[in-house]
Write a protein that holds these residues in place. Structure first.
Motif, PDB file in Angstrom:
ATOM      1  N   ARG A  63       0.877  -1.164   0.000  1.00  0.00           N
ATOM      2  CA  ARG A  63       0.000   0.000   0.000  1.00  0.00           C
ATOM      3  C   ARG A  63       0.921   1.223   0.000  1.00  0.00           C
ATOM      4  NH1 ARG A  63      -2.525  -4.062  -0.543  1.00  0.00           N
ATOM      5  NH2 ARG A  63      -4.426  -4.715   0.582  1.00  0.00           N
ATOM      6  N   ILE A  64       0.979   1.914  -1.127  1.00  0.00           N
ATOM      7  CA  ILE A  64       1.940   3.007  -1.293  1.00  0.00           C
ATOM      8  C   ILE A  64       1.204   4.340  -1.367  1.00  0.00           C
ATOM      9  CG2 ILE A  64       3.917   3.856  -2.606  1.00  0.00           C
ATOM     10  CD1 ILE A  64       4.247   0.996  -1.575  1.00  0.00           C
ATOM     11  N   SER A  65       1.639   5.287  -0.552  1.00  0.00           N
ATOM     12  CA  SER A  65       1.085   6.647  -0.563  1.00  0.00           C
ATOM     13  C   SER A  65       2.227   7.639  -0.336  1.00  0.00           C
ATOM     14  CB  SER A  65       0.011   6.806   0.513  1.00  0.00           C
ATOM     15  OG  SER A  65       0.561   6.569   1.800  1.00  0.00           O
ATOM     16  N   PHE A  66       1.916   8.917  -0.454  1.00  0.00           N
ATOM     17  CA  PHE A  66       2.946   9.952  -0.345  1.00  0.00           C
ATOM     18  C   PHE A  66       2.392  11.171   0.402  1.00  0.00           C
ATOM     19  CE2 PHE A  66       3.603   7.475  -4.129  1.00  0.00           C
ATOM     20  CZ  PHE A  66       4.969   7.247  -4.189  1.00  0.00           C
ATOM     21  N   SER A  67       3.245  11.734   1.260  1.00  0.00           N
ATOM     22  CA  SER A  67       2.983  13.065   1.824  1.00  0.00           C
ATOM     23  C   SER A  67       3.755  14.082   0.995  1.00  0.00           C
ATOM     24  CB  SER A  67       3.424  13.148   3.286  1.00  0.00           C
ATOM     25  OG  SER A  67       2.643  12.300   4.096  1.00  0.00           O
ATOM     26  N   VAL A  68       3.126  15.214   0.711  1.00  0.00           N
ATOM     27  CA  VAL A  68       3.763  16.259  -0.094  1.00  0.00           C
ATOM     28  C   VAL A  68       3.660  17.574   0.673  1.00  0.00           C
ATOM     29  CG1 VAL A  68       3.838  17.436  -2.318  1.00  0.00           C
ATOM     30  CG2 VAL A  68       3.070  15.050  -2.203  1.00  0.00           C
ATOM     31  N   ASN A  69       4.816  18.125   1.019  1.00  0.00           N
ATOM     32  CA  ASN A  69       4.866  19.371   1.791  1.00  0.00           C
ATOM     33  C   ASN A  69       5.383  20.509   0.917  1.00  0.00           C
ATOM     34  OD1 ASN A  69       4.044  17.859   3.991  1.00  0.00           O
ATOM     35  ND2 ASN A  69       6.117  17.622   4.795  1.00  0.00           N
ATOM     36  N   PHE A  70       4.798  21.682   1.088  1.00  0.00           N
ATOM     37  CA  PHE A  70       5.166  22.859   0.303  1.00  0.00           C
ATOM     38  C   PHE A  70       5.727  23.923   1.248  1.00  0.00           C
ATOM     39  CE2 PHE A  70       1.690  20.608  -1.686  1.00  0.00           C
ATOM     40  CZ  PHE A  70       2.071  20.514  -3.022  1.00  0.00           C
ATOM     41  N   TYR A  71       6.914  24.438   0.919  1.00  0.00           N
ATOM     42  CA  TYR A  71       7.600  25.416   1.773  1.00  0.00           C
ATOM     43  C   TYR A  71       7.908  26.682   0.978  1.00  0.00           C
ATOM     44  CZ  TYR A  71       8.502  21.395   4.829  1.00  0.00           C
ATOM     45  OH  TYR A  71       8.365  20.299   5.636  1.00  0.00           O
ATOM     46  N   ASP A  72       7.960  27.820   1.689  1.00  0.00           N
ATOM     47  CA  ASP A  72       8.416  29.046   1.043  1.00  0.00           C
ATOM     48  C   ASP A  72       9.934  29.135   1.142  1.00  0.00           C
ATOM     49  OD1 ASP A  72       9.081  29.969   3.585  1.00  0.00           O
ATOM     50  OD2 ASP A  72       7.461  31.433   3.707  1.00  0.00           O
ATOM     51  N   GLN A  73      10.509  30.220   0.636  1.00  0.00           N
ATOM     52  CA  GLN A  73      11.964  30.336   0.575  1.00  0.00           C
ATOM     53  C   GLN A  73      12.603  30.558   1.939  1.00  0.00           C
ATOM     54  OE1 GLN A  73      13.125  33.874  -1.637  1.00  0.00           O
ATOM     55  NE2 GLN A  73      11.149  34.814  -1.208  1.00  0.00           N
ATOM     56  N   TYR A  74      11.792  30.797   2.971  1.00  0.00           N
ATOM     57  CA  TYR A  74      12.315  30.979   4.320  1.00  0.00           C
ATOM     58  C   TYR A  74      12.157  29.719   5.166  1.00  0.00           C
ATOM     59  CZ  TYR A  74      11.870  35.717   2.617  1.00  0.00           C
ATOM     60  OH  TYR A  74      11.952  36.846   1.846  1.00  0.00           O
ATOM     61  N   GLY A  75      11.696  28.626   4.541  1.00  0.00           N
ATOM     62  CA  GLY A  75      11.539  27.368   5.245  1.00  0.00           C
ATOM     63  C   GLY A  75      10.223  27.214   5.972  1.00  0.00           C
ATOM     64  N   THR A  76       9.305  28.143   5.772  1.00  0.00           N
ATOM     65  CA  THR A  76       7.994  28.066   6.421  1.00  0.00           C
ATOM     66  C   THR A  76       7.089  27.089   5.664  1.00  0.00           C
ATOM     67  OG1 THR A  76       8.168  30.366   7.153  1.00  0.00           O
ATOM     68  CG2 THR A  76       5.977  29.374   7.165  1.00  0.00           C
ATOM     69  N   LEU A  77       6.473  26.175   6.393  1.00  0.00           N
ATOM     70  CA  LEU A  77       5.552  25.229   5.779  1.00  0.00           C
ATOM     71  C   LEU A  77       4.278  25.958   5.359  1.00  0.00           C
ATOM     72  CD1 LEU A  77       4.750  22.290   5.071  1.00  0.00           C
ATOM     73  CD2 LEU A  77       3.843  22.103   7.411  1.00  0.00           C
ATOM     74  N   LEU A  78       3.993  25.940   4.060  1.00  0.00           N
ATOM     75  CA  LEU A  78       2.797  26.584   3.543  1.00  0.00           C
ATOM     76  C   LEU A  78       1.599  25.645   3.524  1.00  0.00           C
ATOM     77  CD1 LEU A  78       4.342  28.475   0.466  1.00  0.00           C
ATOM     78  CD2 LEU A  78       3.882  29.391   2.752  1.00  0.00           C
ATOM     79  N   LYS A  79       1.880  24.376   3.237  1.00  0.00           N
ATOM     80  CA  LYS A  79       0.774  23.424   3.089  1.00  0.00           C
ATOM     81  C   LYS A  79       1.305  22.002   3.193  1.00  0.00           C
ATOM     82  CE  LYS A  79      -3.027  22.349  -0.119  1.00  0.00           C
ATOM     83  NZ  LYS A  79      -3.577  22.642  -1.470  1.00  0.00           N
ATOM     84  N   ASN A  80       0.515  21.145   3.821  1.00  0.00           N
ATOM     85  CA  ASN A  80       0.829  19.720   3.916  1.00  0.00           C
ATOM     86  C   ASN A  80      -0.282  18.947   3.238  1.00  0.00           C
ATOM     87  OD1 ASN A  80       1.298  17.068   4.625  1.00  0.00           O
ATOM     88  ND2 ASN A  80       1.886  17.531   6.732  1.00  0.00           N
ATOM     89  N   SER A  81       0.058  18.198   2.175  1.00  0.00           N
ATOM     90  CA  SER A  81      -0.947  17.457   1.419  1.00  0.00           C
ATOM     91  C   SER A  81      -0.592  15.984   1.382  1.00  0.00           C
ATOM     92  CB  SER A  81      -1.059  17.993  -0.017  1.00  0.00           C
ATOM     93  OG  SER A  81      -1.484  19.330  -0.030  1.00  0.00           O
ATOM     94  N   GLY A  82      -1.560  15.162   1.016  1.00  0.00           N
ATOM     95  CA  GLY A  82      -1.348  13.733   0.860  1.00  0.00           C
ATOM     96  C   GLY A  82      -1.940  13.248  -0.453  1.00  0.00           C
ATOM     97  N   THR A  83      -1.310  12.245  -1.047  1.00  0.00           N
ATOM     98  CA  THR A  83      -1.791  11.732  -2.326  1.00  0.00           C
ATOM     99  C   THR A  83      -2.896  10.704  -2.168  1.00  0.00           C
ATOM    100  OG1 THR A  83      -0.176   9.931  -2.365  1.00  0.00           O
ATOM    101  CG2 THR A  83       0.498  12.041  -3.337  1.00  0.00           C
ATOM    102  N   GLY A  84      -3.059  10.183  -0.953  1.00  0.00           N
ATOM    103  CA  GLY A  84      -3.895   9.011  -0.803  1.00  0.00           C
ATOM    104  C   GLY A  84      -3.128   7.788  -1.297  1.00  0.00           C
ATOM    105  N   THR A  85      -3.730   6.631  -1.235  1.00  0.00           N
ATOM    106  CA  THR A  85      -3.064   5.400  -1.659  1.00  0.00           C
ATOM    107  C   THR A  85      -3.042   5.324  -3.180  1.00  0.00           C
ATOM    108  OG1 THR A  85      -3.800   4.263   0.342  1.00  0.00           O
ATOM    109  CG2 THR A  85      -3.054   2.893  -1.501  1.00  0.00           C
ATOM    110  N   LEU A  86      -1.841   5.315  -3.751  1.00  0.00           N
ATOM    111  CA  LEU A  86      -1.689   5.238  -5.201  1.00  0.00           C
ATOM    112  C   LEU A  86      -1.440   3.812  -5.691  1.00  0.00           C
ATOM    113  CD1 LEU A  86       0.369   8.457  -6.095  1.00  0.00           C
ATOM    114  CD2 LEU A  86      -2.121   8.103  -6.069  1.00  0.00           C
ATOM    115  N   LEU A  87      -1.006   2.937  -4.808  1.00  0.00           N
ATOM    116  CA  LEU A  87      -0.847   1.521  -5.178  1.00  0.00           C
ATOM    117  C   LEU A  87      -1.411   0.666  -4.056  1.00  0.00           C
ATOM    118  CD1 LEU A  87       0.274  -0.531  -7.234  1.00  0.00           C
ATOM    119  CD2 LEU A  87       2.382  -0.567  -5.875  1.00  0.00           C
ATOM    120  N   GLU A  88      -2.346  -0.192  -4.388  1.00  0.00           N
ATOM    121  CA  GLU A  88      -2.964  -1.115  -3.428  1.00  0.00           C
ATOM    122  C   GLU A  88      -3.100  -2.465  -4.112  1.00  0.00           C
ATOM    123  OE1 GLU A  88      -6.957  -1.513  -0.606  1.00  0.00           O
ATOM    124  OE2 GLU A  88      -6.612   0.283  -1.814  1.00  0.00           O
TER     125      GLU A  88
END
Length: 243
Positions: A138-163
């Motif tokens: 069961r394969i999934s991914f977390s995807v985090n987005f940061y600005d140029q100062y290292g601040t986390l802008l958003k935390n997203s997830g792909t859901g399960t891409l392989l089952e």
């Protein structure tokens, strides 16, 4: 007779002085004044350019709130245009600047859609489920987005891409879409590798993250390929692009 000679001598001396000095004495002073004014104007222009460059640090965060590091600035642009040339207009003793043609930033100046696709899976280690060699990935991914100062802008997830059940190798495409927020400078991907079991799942994730910085320079639909190179239990490959 002496008076005539004296007058003649004065007249000749005056003519000699005039012949040697045709320029207005004030002309020698005027260039110096002009140079001083130009130097002052150039100094002010440089100061203003430095101010506008510092203004580039101001931005809107993911909630639409202006983060202001430099006061008295033009509002940040929501396009890729930038102020790259500035001049000082000395005759009116005021500044002006104009926008150059579009130029890329190292961060996103607008929010973009992210197309995320898993492309490959291979089970490297054995006996995942304790009963045999083949696991149930069961394969999934977390995807985090940061600005140029290292601040986390958003935390997203792909859901399960392989089952899959009883699967040791897989090739194909399994995709989803996310949103990369404005001001994104770095995108960090964290793969999650789970072997599903009846009683409890086993986590074979490497725990590593894989980042891409300066994503503002990416062209639309430019593919970024990545893989879980630190995982000794499974090979996982994926790719993504922005548009």
């Amino acid at each position: 007779m002496k008076r005539t000679i004296l007058l003649f001598s004065i007249f000749a001396f005056a003519n000699l002085f005039t012949a040697c000095s045709n320029d207005n004495p004030l002309d020698a002073i005027e260039p110096s004044l002009n140079e001083v004014n130009e130097a002052i104007a150039e100094t002010k222009n440089q100061e203003y350019q430095a101010h506008l460059e510092r203004c580039q640090n101001n931005y809107y965060n993911a909630y639409g709130v202006l983060v202001e590091y430099e006061p008295n600035c033009p509002l940040p642009q929501s396009s890729s245009s930038s102020y790259s040339h500035y001049d000082y207009y000395s005759s009116s003793s005021s500044y002006y600047y104009y926008s150059s043609s579009s130029s890329a930033k190292s961060y996103l100046t607008t929010a973009k859609t992210m197309k995320f696709t898993m492309t490959y899976y291979y089970q490297r280690s054995s006996n995942w489920d304790g009963l045999g060699d083949t696991g149930d990935p069961r394969i999934s991914f977390s995807v985090n987005f940061y600005d140029q100062y290292g601040t986390l802008l958003k935390n997203s997830g792909t859901g399960t891409l392989l089952e899959k059940d009883d699967c040791s190798i897989w090739r194909g495409t399994s995709s989803t879409t996310l949103t990369a927020p404005i001001n994104t400078y770095k995108i960090k991907v964290i793969p999650k590798v789970i072997d599903a079991d009846v009683w409890s799942n086993d986590d074979y994730s490497s725990g590593y993250s894989y980042s891409k910085e300066e994503v503002g320079y990416l062209e639309d639909y430019e593919i970024v390929e990545q893989n879980d190179s630190h995982n000794s239990d499974a090979d996982v490959n994926w790719e993504w692009y922005l548009y």
